[in-house]
Design a protein around this motif. Sequence first.
Motif, PDB file in Angstrom:
ATOM      1  N   ALA A 148     -11.094  46.630  43.424  1.00  0.00           N
ATOM      2  CA  ALA A 148     -10.835  47.993  42.966  1.00  0.00           C
ATOM      3  C   ALA A 148      -9.339  48.320  43.013  1.00  0.00           C
ATOM      4  O   ALA A 148      -8.810  48.983  42.117  1.00  0.00           O
ATOM      5  CB  ALA A 148     -11.626  48.991  43.822  1.00  0.00           C
ATOM      6  N   LEU A 197      -6.940  56.821  35.848  1.00  0.00           N
ATOM      7  CA  LEU A 197      -8.042  56.967  36.797  1.00  0.00           C
ATOM      8  C   LEU A 197      -9.378  56.745  36.109  1.00  0.00           C
ATOM      9  O   LEU A 197     -10.277  56.090  36.659  1.00  0.00           O
ATOM     10  CB  LEU A 197      -7.997  58.357  37.427  1.00  0.00           C
ATOM     11  N   TYR A 198      -9.536  57.295  34.918  1.00  0.00           N
ATOM     12  CA  TYR A 198     -10.772  57.109  34.148  1.00  0.00           C
ATOM     13  C   TYR A 198     -11.035  55.618  33.917  1.00  0.00           C
ATOM     14  O   TYR A 198     -12.171  55.143  34.058  1.00  0.00           O
ATOM     15  CB  TYR A 198     -10.640  57.838  32.814  1.00  0.00           C
ATOM     16  N   VAL A 201     -12.212  53.850  37.114  1.00  0.00           N
ATOM     17  CA  VAL A 201     -13.641  54.118  37.338  1.00  0.00           C
ATOM     18  C   VAL A 201     -14.494  53.291  36.384  1.00  0.00           C
ATOM     19  O   VAL A 201     -15.538  52.738  36.768  1.00  0.00           O
ATOM     20  CB  VAL A 201     -13.925  55.618  37.178  1.00  0.00           C
ATOM     21  N   SER A 202     -14.050  53.180  35.138  1.00  0.00           N
ATOM     22  CA  SER A 202     -14.813  52.430  34.132  1.00  0.00           C
ATOM     23  C   SER A 202     -15.001  50.971  34.508  1.00  0.00           C
ATOM     24  O   SER A 202     -15.998  50.345  34.127  1.00  0.00           O
ATOM     25  CB  SER A 202     -14.100  52.518  32.777  1.00  0.00           C
ATOM     26  N   LEU A 204     -15.175  49.676  37.631  1.00  0.00           N
ATOM     27  CA  LEU A 204     -15.793  49.410  38.929  1.00  0.00           C
ATOM     28  C   LEU A 204     -17.147  48.725  38.784  1.00  0.00           C
ATOM     29  O   LEU A 204     -17.513  47.879  39.598  1.00  0.00           O
ATOM     30  CB  LEU A 204     -15.941  50.722  39.708  1.00  0.00           C
ATOM     31  N   ASN A 274     -19.592  58.752  32.945  1.00  0.00           N
ATOM     32  CA  ASN A 274     -19.084  57.415  33.247  1.00  0.00           C
ATOM     33  C   ASN A 274     -19.148  57.137  34.741  1.00  0.00           C
ATOM     34  O   ASN A 274     -19.509  56.035  35.176  1.00  0.00           O
ATOM     35  CB  ASN A 274     -17.647  57.292  32.744  1.00  0.00           C
ATOM     36  N   LEU A 275     -18.801  58.132  35.542  1.00  0.00           N
ATOM     37  CA  LEU A 275     -18.820  57.972  37.002  1.00  0.00           C
ATOM     38  C   LEU A 275     -20.222  57.652  37.507  1.00  0.00           C
ATOM     39  O   LEU A 275     -20.413  56.741  38.321  1.00  0.00           O
ATOM     40  CB  LEU A 275     -18.297  59.251  37.658  1.00  0.00           C
ATOM     41  N   GLN A 278     -21.202  54.016  36.341  1.00  0.00           N
ATOM     42  CA  GLN A 278     -20.560  52.968  37.126  1.00  0.00           C
ATOM     43  C   GLN A 278     -21.091  52.942  38.557  1.00  0.00           C
ATOM     44  O   GLN A 278     -21.237  51.864  39.152  1.00  0.00           O
ATOM     45  CB  GLN A 278     -19.037  53.159  37.132  1.00  0.00           C
ATOM     46  N   ALA A 279     -21.395  54.114  39.117  1.00  0.00           N
ATOM     47  CA  ALA A 279     -21.969  54.162  40.462  1.00  0.00           C
ATOM     48  C   ALA A 279     -23.318  53.451  40.499  1.00  0.00           C
ATOM     49  O   ALA A 279     -23.644  52.755  41.470  1.00  0.00           O
ATOM     50  CB  ALA A 279     -22.126  55.617  40.916  1.00  0.00           C
TER      51      ALA A 279
END
Length: 300
Positions: A148, A197-198, A201-202, A204, A274-275, A278-279
């Motif tokens: 990360a 930042l986006y 996250v994408s 991860l 998206n968050l 990805q989570a």
Amino acid sequence: MSSSEAVPVDGREAAAAVERPVASIAARRARPSAGWALLGSELSVMFRRWRTWAMLGALAAVPILIAVAVRLTGHGRGPAFLDQITSNGLFVAFTALVVCVPLFLPLTIGVVAGDTIAGEASHGTLRYLVIAPAGRLRLLAVKFAGCAVFCVAAALTVAVAGAVIGALLFPIGPVTLLSGAVVPLGDAAVRMLLIALYIVVSLLGMCAIGLFLSTLTDGPVGAMAATAVLAVVSQVMDQLPQLDALHPWLFSHYWLGFADFLRAPLVWDSFVSNLWLQAGYVAVFGALAVGRFLTKDVLS
């Protein structure tokens, strides 16, 4: 045996009995610091490798090549934002991020993620890491965290290199957003960092996929290639209208949704979707990696 001979033995046993719980308490207290020390060591090793700096250098070269090409030709035709570079150099960064997201960033992340566990096994260091105080679960967490951190470094490299070369070759000033509003340079710089930042996250979910694949083999090349290929396959599937029902579940589906950060007011819908996506990938493939790694026979 005389009583004078028995006393030293009992004394040693009593001392050992006292030392054992004390050592156990010290070991428990040392465990959190062991995890941080392992993370520091992981990042130190990662950023001392020539391969890491070569990949970051290749990413930085993308905005430089874009800016030089536009400067030499005097116009831009091609990816999004390219035609606006001559009027505002900050669009070099935006254009480079659009160019890097589909291919260059996934390739570099695939290399790092695929090497997490398999790379240690190929170098014969994995068995020493799993018997360290950190343990297998913490080792997996540290490897994912290291991947990360590389995502952050990669996205910022593209954004910062694009902004710097854009400022050197083109005028810099207020930015006209996709919605037509004009924002000052400081606001535009913040939006560029939000886009970075986006993108982090994408990527991860891809990190988690690469970590899982890395636990399946002792050869990092196979895990690297499989991770990168899955990124390409996911994007190809996302372009097929026959697979509309699957599109929202593909880990690459929202990769280019950061255009919402170039509207006024800011639109967060794509980022939130998206968050959550990805989570979900991190949870599923993280669990698969844990299940595989905890039962894996580590021989190297």
